[in-house]
Write an enzyme that holds these catalytic residues in place. Sequence first.
Site, PDB file in Angstrom:
ATOM      1  N   CYS A  55     -38.077 -17.331 -39.572  1.00 45.59           N
ATOM      2  CA  CYS A  55     -38.939 -16.062 -40.001  1.00 45.59           C
ATOM      3  C   CYS A  55     -38.346 -14.864 -39.292  1.00 45.59           C
ATOM      4  O   CYS A  55     -38.447 -13.783 -39.731  1.00 45.59           O
ATOM      5  CB  CYS A  55     -40.413 -16.401 -39.584  1.00 45.59           C
ATOM      6  SG  CYS A  55     -41.208 -17.568 -40.367  1.00 45.59           S
ATOM      7  N   ARG A 132     -43.302 -20.092 -47.461  1.00 46.40           N
ATOM      8  CA  ARG A 132     -42.638 -18.786 -47.709  1.00 46.40           C
ATOM      9  C   ARG A 132     -42.833 -18.419 -49.257  1.00 46.40           C
ATOM     10  O   ARG A 132     -41.965 -18.806 -50.078  1.00 46.40           O
ATOM     11  CB  ARG A 132     -41.340 -19.062 -47.508  1.00 46.40           C
ATOM     12  CG  ARG A 132     -40.801 -19.096 -46.089  1.00 46.40           C
ATOM     13  CD  ARG A 132     -39.499 -19.220 -45.593  1.00 46.40           C
ATOM     14  NE  ARG A 132     -39.150 -19.868 -44.678  1.00 46.40           N
ATOM     15  CZ  ARG A 132     -39.477 -19.507 -43.341  1.00 46.40           C
ATOM     16  NH1 ARG A 132     -40.028 -17.955 -43.283  1.00 46.40           N
ATOM     17  NH2 ARG A 132     -39.360 -20.165 -42.210  1.00 46.40           N
TER      18      ARG A 132
HETATM   19  C1  BEZ Z   1     -39.233 -21.015 -38.964  1.00 47.65           C
HETATM   20  O1  BEZ Z   1     -38.238 -21.190 -38.122  1.00 47.65           O
HETATM   21  O2  BEZ Z   1     -39.317 -19.788 -39.200  1.00 47.65           O
HETATM   22  C2  BEZ Z   1     -40.121 -21.990 -38.951  1.00 47.65           C
HETATM   23  C3  BEZ Z   1     -39.654 -23.310 -39.081  1.00 47.65           C
HETATM   24  C4  BEZ Z   1     -40.430 -24.277 -39.338  1.00 47.65           C
HETATM   25  C5  BEZ Z   1     -42.169 -24.044 -39.632  1.00 47.65           C
HETATM   26  C6  BEZ Z   1     -42.284 -22.981 -39.387  1.00 47.65           C
HETATM   27  C7  BEZ Z   1     -41.448 -21.885 -39.355  1.00 47.65           C
END
Ligand code: BEZ
Length: 218
Positions: A55, A132
């Site tokens: 993110c 997402r």
């Molecule tokens: C992330 O790296 O953005 C992420 C990875 C796994 C679960 C939620 C967010």
Amino acid sequence: MEEHETRNAPCAGLRIGDEAPDFSARSTTGNIQLSDYRGKWLILFSHPADFTPVCTTEFVALAREAGEFEKRNCELMALSVDSLFSHFAWLRMIRDRFDLEVRFPIIEDPTLVIGTAYGMVAPKDNDSATVRTTFFIDPDGIIRAMTCYPANVGRSTPEMLRMLDALMAVDKEAALAPANWHPGDPMLRQPTANLDDVFAAEGETDWFLAETSTEGGK
Ligand code: BEZ
């Protein structure tokens, strides 16, 4: 799967052509009413959580390209279940670490009322994070495209811009955008729905697969 689960599965809650459900919410740039964005393109997108690696890269990438979205009269609007204060702390960290200010709004949706309406939450997940999802909403408030990525794969900013360019070009030209289309590439004509045109066409495929005479989207 129960009917309500199907409706609320990621990206399954709404369809292309639906009016984007209106909402009001608190965000990092103040209170937001979705319907106030009429007259502009809007990309509404959810992310699983603040302070997570993928993110963070998405927000950095989008903030770096903010001017490209602005040129296209397109606003960005992010959303997650995290609190406003978490959003603030994350944006502060991004500014300090990457020397970059994220100025587009991030909505807090702690009750998941918006995330549920937009099918941003996986019903069988054992946490309440949004996945997402990305909604491309046109100036009339109509959902024109949507994508859904898993938590462990980040979205492509160039593809978001390309989608926006393609949606604008198909509206302007009343034409079709072929695979891998970019502004300036040829577009395709709408195929005929008339049998006489099919028989009259010169080449075998010309009645359904032909470029327009103009270059699209420039
Ligand atoms: C992330 O790296 O953005 C992420 C990875 C796994 C679960 C939620 C967010």
